[in-house]
Design an enzyme around this catalytic site. Structure first.
Site, mmCIF file in Angstrom:
data_model
loop_
_atom_site.group_PDB
_atom_site.id
_atom_site.type_symbol
_atom_site.label_atom_id
_atom_site.label_comp_id
_atom_site.label_asym_id
_atom_site.label_seq_id
_atom_site.Cartn_x
_atom_site.Cartn_y
_atom_site.Cartn_z
ATOM 1 N N ASN A 7 13.134 10.215 -2.170
ATOM 2 C CA ASN A 7 12.091 9.269 -2.561
ATOM 3 C C ASN A 7 12.069 9.225 -4.086
ATOM 4 O OD1 ASN A 7 9.763 7.878 -3.125
ATOM 5 N ND2 ASN A 7 8.435 9.110 -1.818
ATOM 6 N N ARG A 90 13.770 6.226 0.662
ATOM 7 C CA ARG A 90 12.555 5.410 0.711
ATOM 8 C C ARG A 90 12.728 4.273 -0.288
ATOM 9 N NH1 ARG A 90 7.071 6.051 -2.410
ATOM 10 N NH2 ARG A 90 5.878 4.482 -1.325
ATOM 11 N N HIS A 179 3.032 1.221 2.208
ATOM 12 C CA HIS A 179 2.798 2.423 3.030
ATOM 13 C C HIS A 179 3.233 2.184 4.477
ATOM 14 C CE1 HIS A 179 -0.837 3.306 0.210
ATOM 15 N NE2 HIS A 179 0.188 4.050 -0.192
ATOM 16 N N ARG A 240 -6.459 2.327 -9.281
ATOM 17 C CA ARG A 240 -6.276 0.875 -9.128
ATOM 18 C C ARG A 240 -7.580 0.224 -8.667
ATOM 19 N NH1 ARG A 240 -1.178 1.355 -5.269
ATOM 20 N NH2 ARG A 240 -0.494 3.263 -6.291
ATOM 21 N N GLU A 384 5.836 10.946 5.959
ATOM 22 C CA GLU A 384 6.756 9.848 5.656
ATOM 23 C C GLU A 384 8.206 10.321 5.635
ATOM 24 O OE1 GLU A 384 3.868 8.729 2.462
ATOM 25 O OE2 GLU A 384 4.710 6.748 2.760
#
Ligand code: AMP
Length: 397
Positions: A7, A90, A179, A240, A384
């Site tokens: 990743n 990923r 996601h 964010r 993940e």
């Protein structure tokens, strides 16, 4: 099969070596501060973490150090690199080109390059990871697993914005969602854990981490999700803003004398619970402690965050005309009973009742609603890396 999951971020890289049969993690860690100075964190299964500081001017040196650590005489997890049968990468943005994982080849790389406009911060790093692995591990099959792929089943009414249609046709301006690997994995785990038929149920997955998103999954397919063309839309997050009135961008630009880039920097890095808590922290552990000690801004930040999760669950129950089960996952979803309580206690209208004792759980599959709750609410840890490993194996078989 032994699968190396990579990743790649812009200045960091996480990795896991997984035995796909036993699903055991043989070794894991990360490279940090790539292009700055360089640090490798390596941990073989059952052993202590090792930290090595060494120059990593580019991702290439980082990945080379990971490979060296994996075959190290004393602490390596394998004897020879030929034991690595496949690499799963990923990849953040697959645009509309990728609705599932794909084997890495020249066409895939070219298509990925064409999506770079949509994720200028993430996709270039993912591409570097792929290219470096091709160079250092020639001949090892590789698979790209996209954050956006799971959401490609959304219908136009969920992915189109109320903008001139040409922007969608010319530039691909639409909701993509992110996601996806986590939403896909957790929705399947949730159905399995509760004994539901994934092809015949309505699920809502709340992935609440530093980045946060909710998805509506009907009969195993994503029908809506809160992140948009970029991961800035939707919930209030760590730093964010999530959804705001778009007119605020011009307003703040004038008031604070900021150009577009400056305003975007504020929306991405200085907003969310960090901004709401007046820069105290984006970490929910700090905010929880501060709120307990009477910090009004931290308490409000937690309320705003939870309220947005609550509203989105309501929206998705409406979108699916019902919901059978809800999952909480990722850093906050798995570990923060307070946030879960603030959300779930307000779902009484859906017939949800929280089991306060069970809600104290952290990080393991647990039903946190009472037995008579009409909708089951669960904590389901995401994974993940394992999801990427499974996808990689499935594609190569
Ligand atoms: P993630 O992006 O999924 O790694 O989640 C990271 C976030 O999870 C951190 O920024 C924290 O806000 C939150 N988190 C992690 N552990 C805890 C905990 N024990 N209690 C509350 N929040 C936590």
């Amino acid at each position: 099969m032994k699968v190396l999951v990579i990743n790649c971020g812009s200045s960091s890289l996480k990795y896991q070596l997984i035995d796909s049969e036993s699903e055991e993690v043989l070794a894991k860690g990360l490279c940090e501060r790539i292009g700055i100075d360089g640090r490798l964190v390596y941990q073989k299964e059952g052993c202590e973490k090792e930290i090595t500081n060494a120059p990593m001017p580019t991702h290439k040196e980082g990945i080379q150090m990971v490979l060296d650590a994996l075959v190290n005489d004393k602490t390596g997890a394998i004897k020879d690199l030929s034991e690595i049968n496949a690499i799963g990468h990923r990849v953040v943005h697959g645009g509309e080109k990728f609705s599932g994982s794909v084997i890495v080849n020249d066409d895939m790389i070219q298509a990925l390059e064409e999506c770079t406009d949509l994720a200028p911060l993430h996709n270039p790093a993912n591409l570097i990871g792929i290219r470096v692995c091709q160079e250092l591990m020639p001949g090892v099959p590789m698979v790209g697993v996209f954050d956006t792929a799971f959401h490609q089943t959304m219908p136009p009414k969920a992915y189109l914005y109320g903008l001139p249609y040409e922007y969608y046709e010319k530039y691909g301006v639409r909701r993509y969602g992110f996601h996806g690997t986590s939403h896909s994995y957790v929705s399947k785990e949730l159905a399995r854990f509760l004994g539901l038929d994934i092809n015949n149920c309505k699920l809502i997955v709340c992935h609440l981490g530093n980045g946060a998103s909710v998805s509506a999954v009907m009969n195993g397919k994503c029908v809506d999700t809160s992140m948009g063309m970029t991961p800035l839309e939707g919930l209030v997050m760590g730093t964010r803003s999530g959804d705001i009135d778009p007119a605020i961008i011009e307003f703040i630009s004038k008031k604070e004398n900021l150009d577009l880039e400056g305003v975007m920097e504020v929306l991405n890095k200085k907003s969310g619970v960090y901004g709401l808590s007046k820069g105290l922290s984006s970490d929910f552990r700090d905010l929880g402690d501060a709120a307990e000690n009477g910090n009004k801004y931290a308490a409000e930040a937690l309320e705003v965050f939870s309220y947005h999760v609550l509203k989105t669950i309501g929206a998705y129950a409406a979108a699916m005309n019902g919901v059978d089960a809800i999952a909480f996952t990722a850093g906050i979803g798995e570990n923060d009973p307070l946030v879960r309580e603030m959300v779930v206690k307000n779902l009484g209208y859906l017939g949800v009742t929280l089991d306060e004792e069970k809600n104290k759980v952290r990080g393991k599959d647990t039903k946190i609603s009472t037995e008579d709750s009409k909708v089951a609410v669960c904590v389901i840890p995401t994974n993940e890396e394992l999801a990427i490993c499974r996808e990689t194996v499935a594609l190569l078989k």
